[in-house]
Scaffold this motif. Sequence first.
Motif, PDB file in Angstrom:
ATOM      1  N   MET A 275     -35.801 -14.895  14.713  1.00 51.65           N
ATOM      2  CA  MET A 275     -35.650 -16.281  15.177  1.00 51.65           C
ATOM      3  C   MET A 275     -34.384 -16.908  14.617  1.00 51.65           C
ATOM      4  O   MET A 275     -33.681 -17.645  15.317  1.00 51.65           O
ATOM      5  CB  MET A 275     -36.876 -17.097  14.789  1.00 51.65           C
ATOM      6  CG  MET A 275     -38.136 -16.717  15.552  1.00 51.65           C
ATOM      7  SD  MET A 275     -39.620 -17.544  14.968  1.00 51.65           S
ATOM      8  CE  MET A 275     -39.297 -19.211  15.462  1.00 51.65           C
ATOM      9  N   LYS A 276     -34.062 -16.618  13.366  1.00 55.01           N
ATOM     10  CA  LYS A 276     -32.833 -17.150  12.765  1.00 55.01           C
ATOM     11  C   LYS A 276     -31.603 -16.595  13.478  1.00 55.01           C
ATOM     12  O   LYS A 276     -30.643 -17.319  13.740  1.00 55.01           O
ATOM     13  CB  LYS A 276     -32.776 -16.805  11.284  1.00 55.01           C
ATOM     14  CG  LYS A 276     -33.715 -17.626  10.433  1.00 55.01           C
ATOM     15  CD  LYS A 276     -33.641 -17.222   8.976  1.00 55.01           C
ATOM     16  CE  LYS A 276     -34.650 -17.977   8.135  1.00 55.01           C
ATOM     17  NZ  LYS A 276     -34.633 -17.539   6.737  1.00 55.01           N
ATOM     18  N   GLN A 277     -31.632 -15.292  13.795  1.00 55.63           N
ATOM     19  CA  GLN A 277     -30.503 -14.685  14.491  1.00 55.63           C
ATOM     20  C   GLN A 277     -30.349 -15.259  15.893  1.00 55.63           C
ATOM     21  O   GLN A 277     -29.228 -15.513  16.356  1.00 55.63           O
ATOM     22  CB  GLN A 277     -30.673 -13.172  14.557  1.00 55.63           C
ATOM     23  CG  GLN A 277     -30.485 -12.479  13.226  1.00 55.63           C
ATOM     24  CD  GLN A 277     -30.743 -10.980  13.307  1.00 55.63           C
ATOM     25  OE1 GLN A 277     -31.170 -10.473  14.337  1.00 55.63           O
ATOM     26  NE2 GLN A 277     -30.474 -10.281  12.207  1.00 55.63           N
TER      27      GLN A 277
ATOM     28  N   ALA B  90     -28.823 -18.692  15.590  1.00 54.94           N
ATOM     29  CA  ALA B  90     -27.401 -18.600  15.255  1.00 54.94           C
ATOM     30  C   ALA B  90     -26.580 -18.204  16.486  1.00 54.94           C
ATOM     31  O   ALA B  90     -25.505 -18.765  16.731  1.00 54.94           O
ATOM     32  CB  ALA B  90     -27.187 -17.608  14.122  1.00 54.94           C
ATOM     33  N   SER B  91     -27.081 -17.253  17.260  1.00 55.70           N
ATOM     34  CA  SER B  91     -26.344 -16.821  18.452  1.00 55.70           C
ATOM     35  C   SER B  91     -26.313 -17.933  19.498  1.00 55.70           C
ATOM     36  O   SER B  91     -25.310 -18.109  20.198  1.00 55.70           O
ATOM     37  CB  SER B  91     -26.949 -15.548  19.034  1.00 55.70           C
ATOM     38  OG  SER B  91     -28.262 -15.783  19.484  1.00 55.70           O
ATOM     39  N   ARG B  92     -27.400 -18.710  19.604  1.00 54.46           N
ATOM     40  CA  ARG B  92     -27.436 -19.816  20.551  1.00 54.46           C
ATOM     41  C   ARG B  92     -26.414 -20.884  20.155  1.00 54.46           C
ATOM     42  O   ARG B  92     -25.675 -21.402  20.983  1.00 54.46           O
ATOM     43  CB  ARG B  92     -28.839 -20.425  20.604  1.00 54.46           C
ATOM     44  CG  ARG B  92     -28.993 -21.534  21.644  1.00 54.46           C
ATOM     45  CD  ARG B  92     -30.352 -22.193  21.571  1.00 54.46           C
ATOM     46  NE  ARG B  92     -30.545 -22.934  20.336  1.00 54.46           N
ATOM     47  CZ  ARG B  92     -30.099 -24.168  20.120  1.00 54.46           C
ATOM     48  NH1 ARG B  92     -29.424 -24.797  21.046  1.00 54.46           N
ATOM     49  NH2 ARG B  92     -30.328 -24.781  18.975  1.00 54.46           N
TER      50      ARG B  92
ATOM     51  N   LYS C 203     -41.948 -11.742   8.386  1.00 54.75           N
ATOM     52  CA  LYS C 203     -40.569 -11.842   7.899  1.00 54.75           C
ATOM     53  C   LYS C 203     -39.588 -11.361   8.953  1.00 54.75           C
ATOM     54  O   LYS C 203     -38.527 -11.968   9.157  1.00 54.75           O
ATOM     55  CB  LYS C 203     -40.402 -11.042   6.613  1.00 54.75           C
ATOM     56  CG  LYS C 203     -41.020 -11.709   5.410  1.00 54.75           C
ATOM     57  CD  LYS C 203     -40.759 -10.931   4.143  1.00 54.75           C
ATOM     58  CE  LYS C 203     -41.385 -11.617   2.940  1.00 54.75           C
ATOM     59  NZ  LYS C 203     -41.137 -10.875   1.706  1.00 54.75           N
ATOM     60  N   ALA C 204     -39.926 -10.277   9.649  1.00 53.44           N
ATOM     61  CA  ALA C 204     -39.049  -9.753  10.699  1.00 53.44           C
ATOM     62  C   ALA C 204     -38.932 -10.759  11.840  1.00 53.44           C
ATOM     63  O   ALA C 204     -37.839 -10.980  12.382  1.00 53.44           O
ATOM     64  CB  ALA C 204     -39.589  -8.429  11.220  1.00 53.44           C
TER      65      ALA C 204
END
Length: 95
Positions: free
Chosen positions: A50-52, A55-57, A44-45
């Motif tokens: 990976m989602k963060q 999003a930043s990319r 989960k971490a």
Amino acid sequence: MGKKQKKITSSAPRSSSKKAPKNESENGLTLKDLLSNEVLGKLKAQADDMKQAEASRKEELRKQEEEKKKQEQKRLENDFSYLLENSDPNWSKHK
């Protein structure tokens, strides 16, 4: 007169006596149940990281595109032929 139709019979019965192996979902076990809490937490971490990162990319790409548009607009504002072609032909409004 009508022709008689032959009945086709197969050597194997339609309902086979072999049963398909039961899926683990039928037993009520899922991958989440099989994994330990520690491994599940790590997964989960990792998914959150990976989602963060994604999003930043995306945000970085958006900022780069915005910066390119600003530079292009600034270049066009300094181009006299562009300004002539795209200016309002009714100069009487600006008296």
